[in-house]
Design a protein around this motif. Structure first.
Motif, PDB file in Angstrom:
ATOM      1  N   GLY A 126     -14.155  -4.543  20.301  1.00 47.60           N
ATOM      2  CA  GLY A 126     -13.580  -5.649  19.547  1.00 47.60           C
ATOM      3  C   GLY A 126     -12.793  -6.602  20.430  1.00 47.60           C
ATOM      4  N   VAL A 127     -12.599  -7.802  19.934  1.00 50.07           N
ATOM      5  CA  VAL A 127     -11.873  -8.824  20.679  1.00 50.07           C
ATOM      6  C   VAL A 127     -10.525  -9.062  20.007  1.00 50.07           C
ATOM      7  N   PRO A 128      -9.429  -8.772  20.712  1.00 47.48           N
ATOM      8  CA  PRO A 128      -8.113  -9.069  20.137  1.00 47.48           C
ATOM      9  C   PRO A 128      -8.018 -10.546  19.760  1.00 47.48           C
ATOM     10  N   GLY A 129      -7.494 -10.795  18.597  1.00 43.28           N
ATOM     11  CA  GLY A 129      -7.487 -12.158  18.063  1.00 43.28           C
ATOM     12  C   GLY A 129      -8.520 -12.265  16.956  1.00 43.28           C
ATOM     13  N   HIS A 130      -9.744 -11.834  17.263  1.00 42.83           N
ATOM     14  CA  HIS A 130     -10.736 -11.711  16.190  1.00 42.83           C
ATOM     15  C   HIS A 130     -10.392 -10.495  15.339  1.00 42.83           C
ATOM     16  N   ILE A 131      -9.995  -9.426  15.998  1.00 40.18           N
ATOM     17  CA  ILE A 131      -9.474  -8.240  15.321  1.00 40.18           C
ATOM     18  C   ILE A 131      -7.947  -8.281  15.415  1.00 40.18           C
ATOM     19  N   LEU A 132      -7.270  -7.959  14.327  1.00 46.33           N
ATOM     20  CA  LEU A 132      -5.816  -7.970  14.293  1.00 46.33           C
ATOM     21  C   LEU A 132      -5.284  -6.584  13.960  1.00 46.33           C
ATOM     22  N   VAL A 133      -4.134  -6.264  14.529  1.00 44.19           N
ATOM     23  CA  VAL A 133      -3.461  -5.002  14.249  1.00 44.19           C
ATOM     24  C   VAL A 133      -2.140  -5.302  13.555  1.00 44.19           C
ATOM     25  N   GLY A 134      -2.017  -4.842  12.319  1.00 50.07           N
ATOM     26  CA  GLY A 134      -0.784  -5.013  11.569  1.00 50.07           C
ATOM     27  C   GLY A 134       0.106  -3.802  11.728  1.00 50.07           C
ATOM     28  N   GLY A 135       1.360  -4.026  12.042  1.00 44.10           N
ATOM     29  CA  GLY A 135       2.321  -2.940  12.158  1.00 44.10           C
ATOM     30  C   GLY A 135       2.835  -2.555  10.781  1.00 44.10           C
ATOM     31  N   SER A 136       2.467  -1.374  10.319  1.00 45.94           N
ATOM     32  CA  SER A 136       2.777  -0.956   8.957  1.00 45.94           C
ATOM     33  C   SER A 136       4.228  -0.494   8.827  1.00 45.94           C
ATOM     34  N   VAL A 137       4.958  -1.119   7.898  1.00 50.27           N
ATOM     35  CA  VAL A 137       6.329  -0.730   7.569  1.00 50.27           C
ATOM     36  C   VAL A 137       6.367  -0.385   6.081  1.00 50.27           C
ATOM     37  N   GLY A 138       6.420   0.897   5.797  1.00 46.05           N
ATOM     38  CA  GLY A 138       6.507   1.347   4.417  1.00 46.05           C
ATOM     39  C   GLY A 138       7.948   1.389   3.935  1.00 46.05           C
ATOM     40  N   PRO A 139       8.162   1.599   2.642  1.00 43.87           N
ATOM     41  CA  PRO A 139       9.508   1.612   2.078  1.00 43.87           C
ATOM     42  C   PRO A 139      10.267   2.893   2.411  1.00 43.87           C
ATOM     43  N   TYR A 140      11.564   2.823   2.282  1.00 49.71           N
ATOM     44  CA  TYR A 140      12.420   3.995   2.497  1.00 49.71           C
ATOM     45  C   TYR A 140      11.964   5.163   1.630  1.00 49.71           C
ATOM     46  N   GLY A 141      11.614   4.883   0.398  1.00 48.51           N
ATOM     47  CA  GLY A 141      11.223   5.944  -0.528  1.00 48.51           C
ATOM     48  C   GLY A 141      10.039   6.753  -0.065  1.00 48.51           C
ATOM     49  N   ALA A 142       9.120   6.135   0.691  1.00 54.49           N
ATOM     50  CA  ALA A 142       7.953   6.871   1.186  1.00 54.49           C
ATOM     51  C   ALA A 142       8.372   7.989   2.119  1.00 54.49           C
ATOM     52  N   CYS A 143       9.399   7.754   2.913  1.00 54.61           N
ATOM     53  CA  CYS A 143       9.848   8.764   3.866  1.00 54.61           C
ATOM     54  C   CYS A 143      10.679   9.853   3.200  1.00 54.61           C
ATOM     55  N   MET A 144      11.045   9.664   1.934  1.00 51.42           N
ATOM     56  CA  MET A 144      11.714  10.722   1.186  1.00 51.42           C
ATOM     57  C   MET A 144      10.707  11.731   0.656  1.00 51.42           C
ATOM     58  N   HIS A 145       9.444  11.325   0.634  1.00 51.24           N
ATOM     59  CA  HIS A 145       8.345  12.195   0.197  1.00 51.24           C
ATOM     60  C   HIS A 145       8.590  12.751  -1.212  1.00 51.24           C
ATOM     61  N   ASP A 146       9.128  11.899  -2.089  1.00 53.84           N
ATOM     62  CA  ASP A 146       9.381  12.320  -3.477  1.00 53.84           C
ATOM     63  C   ASP A 146       8.816  11.337  -4.501  1.00 53.84           C
ATOM     64  N   GLY A 147       7.980  10.404  -4.018  1.00 49.74           N
ATOM     65  CA  GLY A 147       7.369   9.433  -4.915  1.00 49.74           C
ATOM     66  C   GLY A 147       8.271   8.291  -5.317  1.00 49.74           C
ATOM     67  N   SER A 148       9.477   8.194  -4.744  1.00 52.23           N
ATOM     68  CA  SER A 148      10.418   7.167  -5.192  1.00 52.23           C
ATOM     69  C   SER A 148      10.030   5.760  -4.753  1.00 52.23           C
TER      70      SER A 148
END
Length: 280
Positions: A126-148
């Motif tokens: 792949g060619v960077p620029g044609h392909i993009l990489v998004g840095g995923s930032v999930g919510p605080y609740g996801a890291c609690m692993h309780d569905g919040s």
């Protein structure tokens, strides 16, 4: 494989007049972009116990990097032009608790999440620029692993997290993804605009990366945390990143499919010509 929805981009200049500099959007105007699919679903083909793991896909950033690259390559091979890092559920606290890692080691794992995605792009030709990489930032609740993350409970009441606490908690995550070389920051599965704004504050502080914001829904008019779609979109559109042109899309993810169309109609009433992003 099942792939996520498309993003269509209009011509929107990105300017930062107060800083006397300009930033260039990684997305090209007038094009639709196909996103990757559900990372955990595909990772589950190579790694057992992903969905029951308190670290979810993030454990593989440390324990099975080859499988992380393999999943990214699977999606790229099927035509994805945007892939998201497997950093959604990484936090300093959870990596210390479950892997015994220091803050420096956890920061490096998040940096590596971007580098592994770019490694997959390279290996697939792949060619960077044609392909993009998004840095995923999930919510605080996801890291609690309780569905919040699907209720926003950690944001509510007298014991809810303050805006300052949210910014402090997300800051090193955004900084690590920027250091790794992400094309943009994907602010995902937000149950309320307040947390999305905290992450956007971190993006603004970290540098010049653009970002998109994606909410999770209770129904077609309401976010998981109880805020109306219009209220949430209006709040995000008022952030300085949006005013600088660094907000590249608004949308929804990880929500009932039947709620999507109505939510986008509500969002359009206050979002102007802002591109939409939609994915499972």
């Amino acid at each position: 494989q099942a792939y996520n929805c498309l993003i269509h981009f209009y011509k929107r200049p990105i300017s930062l007049p107060l800083m006397n500099v300009s930033a260039v959007s990684p997305f090209q105007a007038g094009q639709y972009y196909v996103l990757d699919g559900g990372f955990s679903t595909q990772l589950g083909r190579y790694v057992t116990g992903v969905d029951s793991d308190p670290l979810w896909t993030a454990r593989s950033l440390v324990m099975d990097k080859k499988s992380v690259v393999r999943v990214h390559r699977d999606f790229l091979a099927k035509g994805a032009r945007v892939i998201l890092t497997s950093s959604y559920q990484v936090s300093m606290q959870s990596f210390k608790e479950h892997l015994g890692l220091s803050e420096q080691e956890t920061f490096k794992a998040m940096v590596d999440s971007v580098k592994l995605a770019w490694k997959a792009v390279e290996e697939e030709g792949g060619v960077p620029g044609h392909i993009l990489v998004g840095g995923s930032v999930g919510p605080y609740g996801a890291c609690m692993h309780d569905g919040s993350e699907y209720t926003g409970a950690y944001l509510m009441g007298s014991g809810g997290m303050t805006q300052e606490q949210l910014v402090d908690w997300h800051r090193n995550r955004v900084e690590a993804l920027q250091e790794g070389g992400a094309s943009f920051i994907a602010v995902e599965t937000m149950p309320a605009s307040r947390e999305a704004l905290a992450v956007l504050d971190c993006v603004a502080q970290a540098g010049l990366l653009p970002a998109w914001v994606s909410f999770t829904l209770k129904d077609e008019q309401t976010l998981a945390g109880g805020e109306t779609v219009e209220e949430a979109v209006r709040a995000v559109m008022g952030h300085k990143l949006a005013k600088q042109g660094r907000l590249v899309a608004i949308g929804v993810n990880c929500c009932p499919p039947g709620a999507v169309t109505g939510a986008l109609r509500a969002a359009r009433r206050v979002a102007g010509r802002m591109p939409f992003v939609v994915y499972p």
